[in-house]
Scaffold this active site. Structure first.
Site, mmCIF file in Angstrom:
data_model
loop_
_atom_site.group_PDB
_atom_site.id
_atom_site.type_symbol
_atom_site.label_atom_id
_atom_site.label_comp_id
_atom_site.label_asym_id
_atom_site.label_seq_id
_atom_site.Cartn_x
_atom_site.Cartn_y
_atom_site.Cartn_z
ATOM 1 N N HIS A 17 0.828 -1.211 0.000
ATOM 2 C CA HIS A 17 0.000 0.000 0.000
ATOM 3 C C HIS A 17 0.856 1.252 0.000
ATOM 4 O O HIS A 17 2.087 1.198 -0.040
ATOM 5 C CB HIS A 17 -1.054 -0.020 1.099
ATOM 6 C CG HIS A 17 -0.505 0.031 2.501
ATOM 7 N ND1 HIS A 17 0.103 1.127 3.023
ATOM 8 C CD2 HIS A 17 -0.501 -0.905 3.476
ATOM 9 C CE1 HIS A 17 0.455 0.888 4.266
ATOM 10 N NE2 HIS A 17 0.103 -0.347 4.565
ATOM 11 N N HIS A 20 3.826 1.725 2.365
ATOM 12 C CA HIS A 20 5.033 0.984 1.991
ATOM 13 C C HIS A 20 5.762 1.727 0.866
ATOM 14 O O HIS A 20 6.982 1.882 0.893
ATOM 15 C CB HIS A 20 4.680 -0.428 1.510
ATOM 16 C CG HIS A 20 3.888 -1.221 2.508
ATOM 17 N ND1 HIS A 20 2.845 -2.036 2.159
ATOM 18 C CD2 HIS A 20 3.984 -1.294 3.861
ATOM 19 C CE1 HIS A 20 2.343 -2.596 3.237
ATOM 20 N NE2 HIS A 20 3.007 -2.163 4.287
ATOM 21 N N CYS A 125 -1.374 -9.245 19.844
ATOM 22 C CA CYS A 125 -2.042 -8.614 18.703
ATOM 23 C C CYS A 125 -1.371 -9.128 17.430
ATOM 24 O O CYS A 125 -0.186 -8.853 17.202
ATOM 25 C CB CYS A 125 -1.945 -7.092 18.775
ATOM 26 S SG CYS A 125 -2.567 -6.340 17.256
ATOM 27 N N CYS A 128 0.080 -6.317 15.116
ATOM 28 C CA CYS A 128 1.415 -5.807 15.470
ATOM 29 C C CYS A 128 2.422 -6.942 15.542
ATOM 30 O O CYS A 128 3.628 -6.686 15.597
ATOM 31 C CB CYS A 128 1.407 -5.137 16.835
ATOM 32 S SG CYS A 128 0.311 -3.736 16.983
ATOM 33 N N CYS A 143 -5.914 -3.461 20.494
ATOM 34 C CA CYS A 143 -4.802 -2.539 20.717
ATOM 35 C C CYS A 143 -5.078 -1.267 19.922
ATOM 36 O O CYS A 143 -5.948 -1.241 19.068
ATOM 37 C CB CYS A 143 -3.469 -3.187 20.320
ATOM 38 S SG CYS A 143 -2.946 -2.837 18.644
ATOM 39 N N HIS A 146 -4.664 -1.472 16.020
ATOM 40 C CA HIS A 146 -5.540 -2.373 15.252
ATOM 41 C C HIS A 146 -6.899 -2.534 15.926
ATOM 42 O O HIS A 146 -7.206 -3.585 16.495
ATOM 43 C CB HIS A 146 -4.859 -3.738 15.070
ATOM 44 C CG HIS A 146 -3.593 -3.639 14.298
ATOM 45 N ND1 HIS A 146 -2.363 -3.466 14.892
ATOM 46 C CD2 HIS A 146 -3.374 -3.651 12.963
ATOM 47 C CE1 HIS A 146 -1.433 -3.378 13.951
ATOM 48 N NE2 HIS A 146 -2.015 -3.483 12.771
ATOM 49 N N LYS A 296 -5.523 6.181 10.340
ATOM 50 C CA LYS A 296 -4.303 5.596 9.798
ATOM 51 C C LYS A 296 -4.671 4.637 8.668
ATOM 52 O O LYS A 296 -5.605 3.862 8.789
ATOM 53 C CB LYS A 296 -3.580 4.824 10.910
ATOM 54 C CG LYS A 296 -2.309 4.181 10.417
ATOM 55 C CD LYS A 296 -1.693 3.235 11.421
ATOM 56 C CE LYS A 296 -0.593 2.447 10.739
ATOM 57 N NZ LYS A 296 -0.109 1.334 11.508
ATOM 58 N N LYS A 299 -3.798 -2.029 6.081
ATOM 59 C CA LYS A 299 -4.494 -3.144 5.445
ATOM 60 C C LYS A 299 -5.652 -3.589 6.327
ATOM 61 O O LYS A 299 -6.740 -3.874 5.842
ATOM 62 C CB LYS A 299 -3.513 -4.311 5.257
ATOM 63 C CG LYS A 299 -2.489 -4.027 4.193
ATOM 64 C CD LYS A 299 -1.389 -5.042 4.183
ATOM 65 C CE LYS A 299 -0.407 -4.795 5.312
ATOM 66 N NZ LYS A 299 0.945 -5.238 5.055
HETATM 67 N N1 MSP Z 1 7.401 -6.110 9.092
HETATM 68 C C1 MSP Z 1 7.424 -5.008 9.943
HETATM 69 C C2 MSP Z 1 8.732 -4.244 9.824
HETATM 70 C C3 MSP Z 1 9.966 -5.038 10.081
HETATM 71 S S1 MSP Z 1 11.397 -4.096 9.789
HETATM 72 C C4 MSP Z 1 12.627 -4.960 10.450
HETATM 73 C C5 MSP Z 1 6.276 -4.071 9.612
HETATM 74 N N2 MSP Z 1 5.757 -4.180 8.397
HETATM 75 S S2 MSP Z 1 4.540 -3.296 7.836
HETATM 76 O O1 MSP Z 1 4.150 -3.905 6.587
HETATM 77 O O2 MSP Z 1 3.529 -3.151 8.811
HETATM 78 O O3 MSP Z 1 5.196 -1.916 7.467
HETATM 79 C C6 MSP Z 1 5.305 -0.883 8.410
HETATM 80 C C7 MSP Z 1 5.970 0.311 7.763
HETATM 81 O O4 MSP Z 1 5.284 0.669 6.544
HETATM 82 C C8 MSP Z 1 5.915 1.573 8.588
HETATM 83 O O5 MSP Z 1 6.916 1.645 9.566
HETATM 84 C C9 MSP Z 1 6.102 2.618 7.531
HETATM 85 O O6 MSP Z 1 7.437 2.638 7.123
HETATM 86 C C10 MSP Z 1 5.244 2.062 6.414
HETATM 87 N N3 MSP Z 1 3.864 2.495 6.569
HETATM 88 C C11 MSP Z 1 2.786 1.698 6.792
HETATM 89 N N4 MSP Z 1 1.683 2.490 6.831
HETATM 90 C C12 MSP Z 1 2.020 3.768 6.651
HETATM 91 C C13 MSP Z 1 1.315 4.973 6.558
HETATM 92 N N5 MSP Z 1 0.026 5.039 6.648
HETATM 93 N N6 MSP Z 1 2.027 6.101 6.331
HETATM 94 C C14 MSP Z 1 3.390 6.088 6.194
HETATM 95 N N7 MSP Z 1 4.072 4.960 6.282
HETATM 96 C C15 MSP Z 1 3.431 3.789 6.553
HETATM 97 O O7 MSP Z 1 5.934 -3.269 10.457
#
Ligand code: MSP
Length: 510
Positions: A17, A20, A125, A128, A143, A146, A296, A299
Site C-alpha cells: 500500500h 510501503h 495482537c 502488530c 490494541c 488495530h 491511519k 491493510k
Molecule cells: N514487518 C514489519 C517491519 C519489520 S522491519 C525490520 C512491519 N511491516 S509493515 O508492513 O507493517 O510496514 C510498516 C511500515 O510501513 C511503517 O513503519 C512505515 O514505514 C510504512 N507504513 C505503513 N503504513 C504507513 C502509513 N500510513 N504512512 C506512512 N508509512 C506507513 O511493520
C-alpha cells in the site's frame, strides 16, 4: 564516505500500500541524493514473510505458504520497480541467506547464555505481531493500532532476551548523540519509553502455533519471533557475520514509520548490543499518511489508496513528488487520490511542465531549435541565477529525511520565481525584427540554464521526468549528474540542438 540506507521490510499479508511505497521512495530519494554526491550508498528494502499474519493470509488465499509469499513479494518488488526505487538489496526473509543469518544470531545469543526460557501470559495482537501490555489494550480487547482485531490472551513457554541490562547503553547513546534519533519528537518519545520498565523480549514462538518462521537451531520446537527474524535483515544484507559487513556497518540509517519506533529504538539496539555489534548511525522516523477522516491507512482498516492506480493514471513521479512535498516528520498528513492529482496538476503540470514547454517551444521557433547564445547579464538575470543556484545548492550536501519536503518546496519556489522572471522579461515581446535580438537570446538562455539546474536538483525526487527534461535541453545527461554532481550555472552549451518540446506532465482526464 558511505551510507547504508534501509527501509522496513514489509508484511506481505496484503498487497503493497501507499505507506510501503512512501518509506521506500523516501529512502530512495536520500540514496539518490547522497549517491550522486560521490557517497557510496547501499539501499535495502524487501519483505517480511514470516509470522502469524502472513501465515493466516496464505491460508485465507488457499495457497501454500511459499506460493503465497512468492506472489506477494513479487507485487512489492514490482511496485518499487515502477516507482524507480533503486534498491541494491531486495530482501525476502524466506531466503536461505536470511535464514542462516537469523540462526547464527540466535545461536550466538544462546551460546553467550543471554537467552532463557520462561512461561508468559499476555494479549497478543496479530496485527502488530507483538504481546501487548494490559494498558495498551482497550476494554474490548483491541490494541490502539488495530482497533478491528482482538488481541487474544495467550499463555506459552518461550525464549527471552533481557532488555533491561542494555537500557543504560541505549540511553547514553540517545543522550550523547542528539542526531541518533530524528526528528526530536521521536527522540523524546524514545526517551519516554526508556523511562518505563523494559520487559524481557520474547524472541521465539512455538512452531506448533506459528509454523512460518526460522527454526531455532538449539530447539526445533520453536521458530524465531518474527520481529527478531526481521530486524536481523539489516545485518544480513551486508553479509554479517562475515567481516565484510563492516564495510557498511555501522554507517547505517534506518528509515522507519513512527509505528515501529520501539522495535527499532529499543529492541534492535538491545539485540545489537547483545550480539556485541555497534548501534546504527541514525534512526530516521516519519509520521503516517492518513486516509480520509484522519484514520491511519492500514491493510487491517481497509482504507488504503492504491499506489499502482495512482501510477497508472498520473505516473510514478506524481506520487514521488507528492510524497516529497507533503511528507511530514512530526505530524500525520492526509493523502488521497484527489490530493495527489491536485498537486500534480497545480505544481508539476501547470508550473514546472508549463515553464518547460513554453521555453522549449519559444527557443525552437526563434532560435532554430538550438540553445541561444548568452550576452551581457543584467541585474535581473544575475538575481534569478543567484536564486536558482542557491535553491539547488541545498541538494548538494547530504540531506536528512526532514530536509526532503523543505528542499522540494524550495524548488517549487524556484520554478515560480523563474516563471515570474520570464513574465517580467517577456522575451517573446523582444523577438520582433526590430527588437534587440541579443537581449532576447540572453533571457532565453538564462531561463533555460536555470530550468536545467532545477531539473538537476529535482532528479532524486522525480528522476524520470527530470531526465526527460534534461535530455530535451541538453541532448544528454551530464556525466557528473549521477556521480559527482555540483550545481553550477552556464552548463548549458550554446548551439546545442534542443529535443522535442514533449509534454513532461500530461494533464489527466478530468
Ligand atoms: N514487518 C514489519 C517491519 C519489520 S522491519 C525490520 C512491519 N511491516 S509493515 O508492513 O507493517 O510496514 C510498516 C511500515 O510501513 C511503517 O513503519 C512505515 O514505514 C510504512 N507504513 C505503513 N503504513 C504507513 C502509513 N500510513 N504512512 C506512512 N508509512 C506507513 O511493520
Amino acid at each position: 564516505m558511505r551510507s547504508y540506507l534501509t527501509t522496513p521490510i514489509y508484511y506481505v499479508n496484503g498487497p503493497p500500500h501507499l505507506g510501503h511505497a512512501f518509506t521506500s521512495v523516501a529512502a530512495d530519494i536520500l540514496a539518490r541524493q547522497r549517491g550522486r554526491l560521490g557517497i557510496a550508498t547501499l539501499l535495502s528494502t524487501g519483505c517480511d514473510e514470516h509470522g502469524q499474519k502472513n501465515d493466516q493470509a496464505a491460508q485465507a488465499a488457499d495457497l501454500t505458504a511459499q506460493s503465497y509469499l512468492d506472489l506477494r513479494s513479487a507485487e512489492f518488488r514490482a511496485l518499487f520497480d515502477r516507482l524507480a526505487v533503486l534498491y541494491d538489496v531486495f530482501v525476502r526473509t524466506s531466503s536461505t541467506n536470511h535464514l542462516a543469518c537469523v540462526q547464527e544470531a540466535a545461536t550466538r545469543l544462546n551460546d553467550a547464555g543471554l537467552l532463557f526460557r520462561k512461561a508468559y501470559e499476555g494479549h497478543y495482537c496479530a496485527g502488530c505481531e507483538q504481546f501487548k501490555r494490559q494498558s495498551d489494550i482497550d476494554v474490548d480487547g483491541h490494541c490502539r493500532e488495530h482497533p478491528n482485531l482482538i488481541a487474544s490472551l495467550i499463555r506459552e513457554e518461550n525464549y527471552f532476551l533481557a532488555i533491561e541490562p542494555f537500557r543504560e547503553a541505549i540511553l547514553q547513546r540517545i543522550l550523547l548523540d542528539p542526531s541518533f534519533v530524528q526528528p526530536q519528537s521521536a527522540r523524546a518519545q524514545l526517551l519516554a519509553l526508556l523511562d518505563e520498565p523494559l520487559e524481557d523480549l520474547c524472541i521465539s514462538r512455538p512452531a506448533s502455533r506459528v509454523p512460518l518462521g526460522v527454526r531455532l537451531p538449539f530447539d526445533s520446537n520453536y521458530v524465531a519471533y518474527v520481529w527478531f527474524d526481521a530486524l536481523i535483515n539489516y545485518l544480513g544484507n551486508v553479509k554479517w557475520p562475515h567481516r565484510d559487513f563492516k564495510l557498511w556497518w555501522p554507517e547505517v540509517e534506518h528509515v522507519i514509520g513512527k509505528d515501529i519506533l520501539k522495535t527499532h529504538g529499543i529492541y534492535w539496539p538491545a539485540i545489537l548490543l547483545a550480539l556485541g555489534e555497534a548501534l546504527p548511525k541514525t534512526l530516521s522516523v516519519h509520521s503516517h499518511w492518513t486516509g480520509e477522516g484522519g484514520l491511519k491507512m492500514s491493510k487491517s482498516l481497509g482504507n488504503v489508496v492504491d499506489p499502482n492506480k495512482v501510477i497508472d493514471t498520473l505516473g510514478p513521479d506524481a506520487l514521488r513528488y507528492f510524497f516529497a512535498r507533503q511528507m511530514r516528520l512530526e505530524a500525520d498528513s492526509a493523502i488521497s487520490t484527489g490530493l495527489i492529482r491536485q498537486t500534480y496538476v497545480a505544481e508539476l503540470a501547470n508550473k514546472l511542465g508549463n515553464l518547460h514547454s513554453r521555453l522549449l517551444k519559444f527557443a525552437s521557433s526563434k532560435f532554430g531549435g538550438r540553445v541561444p547564445q548568452r550576452g551581457i547579464l543584467t541585474p535581473a538575470d544575475k538575481e534569478i541565477r543567484a536564486a536558482i543556484l542557491l535553491a539547488a545548492r541545498y541538494w548538494a550536501s547530504p540531506m536528512k529525511l526532514e530536509d526532503i519536503p523543505v528542499h522540494t518546496t524550495a524548488q517549487l519556489d524556484a520554478v515560480q520565481h523563474l516563471n515570474r522572471y520570464l513574465t517580467e522579461q517577456a522575451p517573446w515581446s523582444l523577438a520582433t525584427a526590430t527588437a534587440p535580438a541579443e537581449r532576447c537570446r540572453t533571457i532565453t538562455y538564462v531561463a533555460m540554464d536555470c530550468l536545467r539546474l532545477i531539473f538537476e536538483a529535482l532528479w532524486p525526487v522525480i528522476p524520470s521526468s527530470a531526465e526527460r527534461g534534461l535530455m530535451s535541453l541538453t541532448g544528454q545527461l551530464p556525466a557528473t549528474m549521477m556521480s559527482h554532481w555540483l550545481p553550477c550555472l552556464d552548463a548549458l552549451r550554446e548551439g546545442t540542438l534542443l529535443g522535442e518540446a514533449s509534454i513532461l506532465f500530461p494533464k489527466p482526464d478530468p
